[in-house]
Motif scaffolding. Structure first.
Motif, short mmCIF file in Angstrom:
data_model
loop_
_atom_site.label_atom_id
_atom_site.label_comp_id
_atom_site.label_asym_id
_atom_site.label_seq_id
_atom_site.Cartn_x
_atom_site.Cartn_y
_atom_site.Cartn_z
N LEU A 231 68.29 -5.82 51.98
CA LEU A 231 69.06 -4.76 52.84
C LEU A 231 68.21 -3.69 53.19
CD1 LEU A 231 72.46 -4.07 50.93
CD2 LEU A 231 72.10 -5.41 53.21
N ALA A 232 67.26 -3.28 52.38
CA ALA A 232 66.17 -2.20 52.81
C ALA A 232 65.20 -2.86 53.64
CB ALA A 232 65.47 -1.81 51.43
N ILE A 233 64.83 -4.07 53.56
CA ILE A 233 64.14 -4.81 54.50
C ILE A 233 64.53 -5.02 56.00
CG2 ILE A 233 62.55 -6.68 55.06
CD1 ILE A 233 62.49 -7.20 52.11
N GLN A 235 67.18 -3.10 57.29
CA GLN A 235 67.28 -1.89 57.64
C GLN A 235 65.80 -1.20 58.55
OE1 GLN A 235 70.02 1.06 55.91
NE2 GLN A 235 68.31 2.14 55.58
N ASN A 236 64.89 -1.43 57.51
CA ASN A 236 63.84 -0.83 57.96
C ASN A 236 62.86 -1.87 58.99
OD1 ASN A 236 64.15 0.64 55.99
ND2 ASN A 236 62.52 -0.07 54.39
N ARG A 237 62.96 -2.84 59.04
CA ARG A 237 62.61 -3.57 60.21
C ARG A 237 63.22 -3.13 61.53
NH1 ARG A 237 58.75 -7.15 59.33
NH2 ARG A 237 58.62 -7.83 57.26
N GLU A 239 64.60 -0.55 62.00
CA GLU A 239 63.95 1.00 62.55
C GLU A 239 62.79 0.87 63.13
OE1 GLU A 239 64.65 3.04 58.62
OE2 GLU A 239 66.39 3.34 59.03
N MET A 240 62.06 0.12 62.73
CA MET A 240 60.56 -0.16 63.37
C MET A 240 60.81 -0.75 64.57
SD MET A 240 58.34 -1.38 60.12
CE MET A 240 56.71 -1.40 61.12
N SER B 11 57.58 -8.55 51.88
CA SER B 11 58.07 -8.12 53.29
C SER B 11 58.43 -6.71 53.33
CB SER B 11 59.48 -8.80 53.48
OG SER B 11 59.79 -8.58 54.67
N LEU B 12 58.94 -6.06 52.17
CA LEU B 12 59.21 -4.33 52.18
C LEU B 12 57.79 -3.83 51.88
CD1 LEU B 12 61.35 -2.45 51.93
CD2 LEU B 12 61.15 -2.55 49.48
N ILE B 15 56.23 -3.65 55.57
CA ILE B 15 57.04 -2.61 56.62
C ILE B 15 56.68 -1.32 56.03
CG2 ILE B 15 59.12 -1.86 57.06
CD1 ILE B 15 60.18 -4.52 56.23
N ARG B 18 53.00 -0.76 57.15
CA ARG B 18 52.72 -0.57 58.71
C ARG B 18 53.58 0.80 59.04
NH1 ARG B 18 55.61 -5.55 61.21
NH2 ARG B 18 56.13 -4.11 62.69
N LYS B 22 51.10 3.95 60.63
CA LYS B 22 51.56 4.70 61.98
C LYS B 22 51.21 6.05 62.03
CE LYS B 22 55.27 3.18 65.25
NZ LYS B 22 56.50 2.71 65.18
N LYS B 101 66.69 2.48 46.88
CA LYS B 101 67.10 1.09 48.07
C LYS B 101 68.51 1.00 48.48
CE LYS B 101 63.13 -1.28 46.47
NZ LYS B 101 62.65 -2.50 45.85
N PRO B 102 68.66 0.89 49.41
CA PRO B 102 67.93 0.69 50.72
C PRO B 102 67.75 2.13 51.43
CG PRO B 102 70.19 -0.05 51.25
CD PRO B 102 70.29 0.39 49.98
N PHE B 103 66.51 2.67 51.91
CA PHE B 103 66.29 3.68 52.51
C PHE B 103 66.09 3.59 53.97
CE2 PHE B 103 62.60 2.22 50.02
CZ PHE B 103 61.93 1.97 51.11
N LEU B 105 63.26 4.40 56.76
CA LEU B 105 61.80 4.56 56.68
C LEU B 105 61.42 6.02 56.99
CD1 LEU B 105 60.70 1.24 58.61
CD2 LEU B 105 60.06 2.15 56.35
N PHE B 218 71.80 4.94 71.29
CA PHE B 218 71.09 4.69 69.84
C PHE B 218 71.21 6.19 69.02
CE2 PHE B 218 67.64 4.08 66.92
CZ PHE B 218 67.95 2.91 66.43
#
Lengths: 422, 227
Positions: A231-233, A235-237, A239-240, B11-12, B15, B18, B22, B101-103, B105, B218
């Motif tokens: 879920l975190a992944i 959500q974060n993707r 957001e990016m 994957s996490l 992210i 990245r 940034k 989690k989930p948080f 970014l 948004f």
């Protein structure tokens, strides 16, 4: 119906029938024996009389003071041929000396002398009063029945309660058993195989249920935990992606919608975890909490958030309602009930809150029909007014919290939808 | 600024890296307990993001090991476990922050910045963006050297944005963090518009060089005013 009553009723009926049959048989046997004896003496008597009559000797008096009577009469051959030559019968006869009628056993014998003359000899002996005998037997039977019954019932009850004691221990143990709580198996202290088997079976079933329950609970907990990272992944993707400068408004709106659904999913997962923790008893450390303060602060927030619905809130806090609860749980409880009252309300509706030192009532206007109170607190039960984003877990959580602290949460419809906590 | 990301999910991990890059942070990664132990022993970092559940060990053990070696790194725990006990035990062991989690970014970046800032300024905790300064310890907002009064919600919103400058914030996310969990099942976000409108007015009246820009469909984004 208690087992002991059933046993006692059946015993009484069986005993009644048995004793009745036995009484009748006993009576018949007694009568038979009496008749036999009397008949024997009648036979002897009539034989004596006949011998004397045939020998031409003088016959004794009709009555010799022994209440025995006889009559000797001549009969025609035609009569003699149609009748049995020896006949017994029970009749009532009149005794002159006593001047009363009494039951008697009678023997009629037909015989002929040398002149071919037929005679009939009637011999009678007073016998027992059958009515009296019946009455006596009936009375004694009744007395026996009542005494026997009482004794049997008392002894049976005593034996029943003595020998069923392990069963009662087991029943009590099962009554007090609530799933999820570990308890020592019952101590029956019995050597009776059936009870030992029953006990083993009960403990086995309880253990199995317990295990299944634990596994299920664990499974839900694990699933919820495992879902957190994916879920975190997601959500974060998203957001990016939203940070990307090249996106147009339409694409951003789509992303926003996905994020909304995702946040619903996250909330659902969190609520499930929360329920799982409440039921696991992970929230300890209760402290004195003033529910009035909680309601006041949360009410402000909700009134701000739901300003567009234009809801009128009525609340006159009289007494301070303080409870001994974990703070997180108290907050969640009030929050869920208040949110419920706002979310399922109609525009320009009303909310009525009542707090006394022993209970809390939150009422709200809404659809004009009562909700199904049986299913209301079930997980994922959604009312007709539930909007998108409702998890259907709010009331379930509230109920779990109340259950944990042995508070009563009730729903009532009286024009408004009311939730009582006592 | 160098940050070590200890997280087993690739994957996490990607992210997070990245997103940190940034913000011009240098990232190092450790997918498991062993690598993490080795890296923390060999190098020093400004901040460590630590996942509790690692395939070959518990993150809390790593935390203990680091504290025993008197390492000065700021540690933020990232964990799927979000119960109070887990948080308390993590923080008691010496973690600087705990993120469940989930948080978001933006939240992660804000926390990283916050712990690093705390460390570098010896406890004086001032957040600046443009000519806006916030002292979160005393709930004070200063714009162009002038203290201004904000109501509680306005303050919360401003604090949220100033910790996440130049980032697009979804209005749901904003509502969730300012109004708490109350806002689920809400289908009307007028209450946000009202507060944001008031805040914007106060910012512009005080002559702030940063502004809240609406991102249509948004949410919002805090940016420096283009001169």
């Amino acid at each position: 119906m208690k087992l002991i009553y059933r046993i006692l009723v059946r015993l009484s009926i069986a005993l009644l029938v048995l004793l009745a049959i036995w009484g009748v048989l006993f009576y018949l046997a007694v009568i038979d024996e009496v008749n036999d004896e009397v008949d024997d003496s009648l036979e002897d008597y009539s034989e004596l009389l006949i011998t004397r009559a045939l020998a031409g000797e003088t016959l004794p008096d009709h009555s010799d003071g022994s209440n025995n009577y006889y009559f000797l009469s001549k009969v025609t051959p035609a009569y003699a041929n149609t009748q049995n030559h020896i006949r017994y019968s029970d009749e009532m006869i009149y005794i002159k000396e006593k001047k009363e009628t009494e039951p008697a056993r009678i023997l009629r014998t037909i015989f002929k002398d040398k002149q071919q003359q037929y005679y009939e000899l009637t011999v009678s002996v007073p016998t027992i009063e059958k009515q009296d005998l019946q009455e006596a037997i009936w009375n004694w039977m009744l007395l026996l029945y009542i005494t026997l019954l009482l004794l049997i019932l008392i002894i049976n009850t005593w034996i029943y309660y003595q020998s069923m004691r392990p069963l009662f221990v087991l029943l009590k143990w099962m009554d007090q058993y609530t799933i999820g709580k570990t308890r020592t198996p019952p101590d029956l202290q019995t050597k009776i195989t059936e009870f030992q088997k029953l006990n083993d079976a009960a403990v086995r079933v309880v253990d199995r249920n317990q295990t299944i329950y634990e596994q299920q609970k664990q499974f839900i907990g694990n699933v919820s935990h495992e879902l957190q990272t994916p879920l975190a992944i997601c959500q974060n993707r998203l957001e990016m992606l939203a940070e990307n400068e090249n996106l147009n408004e339409e694409q951003l709106t789509e992303i926003s919608k996905i994020q909304q659904t995702l946040s619903y999913l996250i909330r659902l997962n969190k609520s499930l975890l929360f329920l799982f923790r409440i039921e696991n008893g992970q929230y300890q450390d209760p402290c004195q909490i003033c529910l009035n303060d909680l309601i006041r602060t949360q009410l402000e927030d909700y009134q701000e958030i739901f300003r567009y619905k234009n809801i009128e809130v009525e609340w006159n806090p009289q007494n301070n309602l303080t409870v001994c609860m974990n703070e997180i749980l108290a907050t969640a409880l009030i929050s869920n009930l208040l949110k419920n009252a706002f979310v399922h309300n109609v525009s320009s509706g009303k909310i009525h809150i009542e707090t006394t030192d022993s209970h809390l009532i939150i009422c709200n206007t809404g659809r004009h029909e009562a909700l199904d109170s049986g299913r209301l607190f079930k997980r994922f039960y959604q009312g007709k007014t539930a909007g998108e984003g409702s998890t259907g877990l709010g009331l379930s959580i509230a109920e779990s919290i109340c259950k944990l602290y042995h508070l009563q949460l009730r729903y009532e419809y009286n024009g408004m939808h009311c939730f009582h906590i006592e | 600024m160098k940050i070590l990301v200890i997280e087993d999910d690739p994957s996490l991990r990607e992210i997070i890296c990245r997103s940190l890059e940034k913000e011009r942070y240098i990232t190092e990664i450790a997918p498991d307990f062993r690598t993490a132990l080795q890296k923390t022993a060999d190098y020093s970092y400004d901040c460590i993001l630590l996942d509790i559940m690692l395939p070959d060990g518990n993150g809390l053990d790593l935390l203990k090991a680091l504290k025993e070696q008197h390492k000065k790194e700021n540690i933020i725990i990232i964990s799927a476990k979000d119960s109070l006990e887990d948080k308390v035990s993590g923080l008691n062991l010496g973690a600087d922050d705990y993120l469940a989690k989930p948080f978001h970014l933006a939240e992660l970046i804000a926390r990283v910045k916050s712990v690093i800032r705390r460390n570098h300024r010896d406890g004086i905790n001032l957040i600046e963006f443009g000519n806006i300064q916030i002292d979160p310890d005393h709930f004070q907002v200063v714009i162009a050297d002038q203290a201004i009064e904000l109501n509680r919600k306005e303050y919360d919103i401003l604090l949220y944005f100033i910790q996440r400058p130049e980032r697009v914030i979804n209005k749901m996310t904003l509502a969730e963090s300012v109004w708490g969990d109350h806002i689920d099942q809400v289908d009307n976000f007028d209450f946000i518009y009202t507060q944001v409108k008031n805040l914007r007015k106060k910012l512009s009246e005080a002559g702030a060089t940063a502004e809240l820009k609406a991102v249509y469909g948004f949410g919002y984004k805090m940016t420096l005013q283009s001169v």
